[in-house]
Design a protein around this motif. Structure first.
Motif, short mmCIF file in Angstrom:
data_model
loop_
_atom_site.label_atom_id
_atom_site.label_comp_id
_atom_site.label_asym_id
_atom_site.label_seq_id
_atom_site.Cartn_x
_atom_site.Cartn_y
_atom_site.Cartn_z
N HIS A 200 -17.76 -25.49 -5.56
CA HIS A 200 -17.29 -24.26 -4.91
C HIS A 200 -18.18 -23.94 -3.73
CE1 HIS A 200 -17.06 -19.81 -4.46
NE2 HIS A 200 -15.78 -20.02 -4.65
N SER B 57 -10.46 -15.60 -9.31
CA SER B 57 -10.28 -15.30 -7.90
C SER B 57 -10.99 -16.37 -7.07
CB SER B 57 -10.86 -13.92 -7.58
OG SER B 57 -12.28 -13.95 -7.74
N PRO B 58 -10.79 -16.38 -5.73
CA PRO B 58 -11.50 -17.37 -4.89
C PRO B 58 -13.02 -17.30 -5.01
CG PRO B 58 -9.69 -16.37 -3.67
CD PRO B 58 -9.81 -15.60 -4.96
N ASP C 229 -4.13 -18.65 -5.31
CA ASP C 229 -5.17 -18.40 -4.32
C ASP C 229 -6.57 -18.51 -4.91
OD1 ASP C 229 -3.30 -17.90 -2.31
OD2 ASP C 229 -3.10 -15.80 -2.91
N GLY C 230 -6.66 -18.92 -6.18
CA GLY C 230 -7.96 -18.99 -6.83
C GLY C 230 -8.13 -20.27 -7.63
N TYR C 231 -8.53 -20.11 -8.89
CA TYR C 231 -8.79 -21.24 -9.76
C TYR C 231 -8.22 -20.98 -11.15
CZ TYR C 231 -12.22 -22.62 -6.22
OH TYR C 231 -12.83 -22.98 -5.05
#
Length: 342
Positions: free
Chosen positions: A199, A279-280, A252-254
């Motif tokens: 990340h 979330s991102p 939009d995230g994981y």
């Protein structure tokens, strides 16, 4: 209310003596058994939902393989799995195979259709070349890609200290060519189930989900960086959620799959699972309702691979089976939404 409860408590002891709880209330064990029964009879099975498909693996080895980790590579897929001389039946009966007493990990190469092309025993000899006491075989390797290299994080035992730690290992073919023991941020003797995620040009390790605590590393060979608000005090009760698969990009995230703390049921253990949406910036957005995968008992999800039309999870069943499961986007969206899954 508290005063009234204390008065009632005293009166009940006067009337019934020390065994008043058995006469008036169910015991904690009775409540736990009831809760386990409700969980076992009302929790849905992921494999029964529309579009979910189990992928058959064909592997002929002396001992059963389980808790597989799957990683996408240019030629197809790479997979690791534990194999033990102790065979577990019905989640509780253990039988040892004397013909193959050594516990090992296997490395398997799969084609794009997830057929096993070849496999070999993972060479873990590098870990035993010093006098540290760390011993193979590694447990539950979670593979991940780091800048084109194959790495994994796993549990490793120390026979001298009676400890279990987390170790970072680099794989080159069927050999471990580099390793590093990760220190416990809480100085605990048992550390398991850290979740890796690449990340923002860093390697993040999700240490716990409740509370959410994330460790950072600039690379697999660099020291661990603790967050400013890291809770260094060990929890007195078991964490409710545990890793779990790696994180994959989703929406939009994981997205990841985690399991709940084990529940005692009919003399054995059972695990429920949850999708977790992040979330991102790796904050938890939603935790899905619980589900079984295919079995009431021991099930451990180790990895997740993103596909165009969903994800594939790799998991072990009963500490003796290797499984892959393809899950379409529609099922994931349904599980992590507010709609009923029944």
């Amino acid at each position: 209310m508290k005063s009234a409860f204390r008065i009632d408590h005293i009166l009940l002891r006067i009337l019934f003596g020390r065994r008043w709880r058995e006469k008036v209330w169910a015991s904690k064990a009775d409540v736990a058994r009831l809760q386990a029964h409700i969980t076992a009879t009302t929790t849905p099975f992921l494999i029964n939902l529309d579009g979910v498909k189990r992928i058959k693996l064909s592997l002929s080895i002396p001992n059963p393989a389980y808790n597989p980790s799957l990683l996408k590579i240019p030629s197809g897929y790479l997979m690791t799995a534990r194999s033990s001389a102790v065979h577990v039946f019905n989640d509780r009966v253990c039988v040892t195979n004397p013909d193959a007493p050594k516990d090992v990990n296997y490395v398997m190469w799969l084609d794009a259709q997830l057929n096993i092309i070849k496999y070999d025993i993972l060479d873990e000899s590098l870990l035993s070349k010093d006098a540290s006491g760390w011993t193979s075989a590694l447990e539950d390797i979670r593979l991940f890609d780091w800048k084109g290299e194959v790495w994994g994080i796993a549990a490793v035992g120390n026979r001298l200290e009676g400890a279990i730690g987390q170790v970072m290992v680099r794989l080159d073919g069927h050999r471990i060519t580099q390793y590093r023991i990760l220190p416990s941020p809480r100085e605990q003797k048992v550390e398991k189930n850290w979740i890796p995620v690449a990340h923002a040009s860093q390697l993040k390790l999700i240490y716990s989900l409740e509370p959410l605590q994330i460790l950072s590393m600039h690379s697999p060979t660099e020291p661990i960086c603790l967050p400013d608000k890291f809770d260094s005090v060990a929890a007195e009760v078991p964490y409710p959620y545990r890793g779990g698969s790696n994180l994959v990009p989703y929406a939009d995230g994981y997205l990841a799959v985690v399991h709940s703390a084990p529940i005692a049921y009919q003399g054995a253990r059972m695990y429920t699972h949850h999708f977790v949406l992040f979330s991102p910036d790796l904050q938890i957005i939603e935790i899905s309702r619980p589900f079984f995968i295919e079995h009431i008992g021991i099930e451990i999800v180790v990895s997740m691979v993103l596909q165009d039309d969903g994800v594939i999870i790799s998991y072990g069943v009963g500490d003796r089976l290797c499984r892959l499961l393809k899950i379409p986007h529609a099922v994931i969206d349904r599980l992590i939404s507010c709609e009923s899954i029944i």
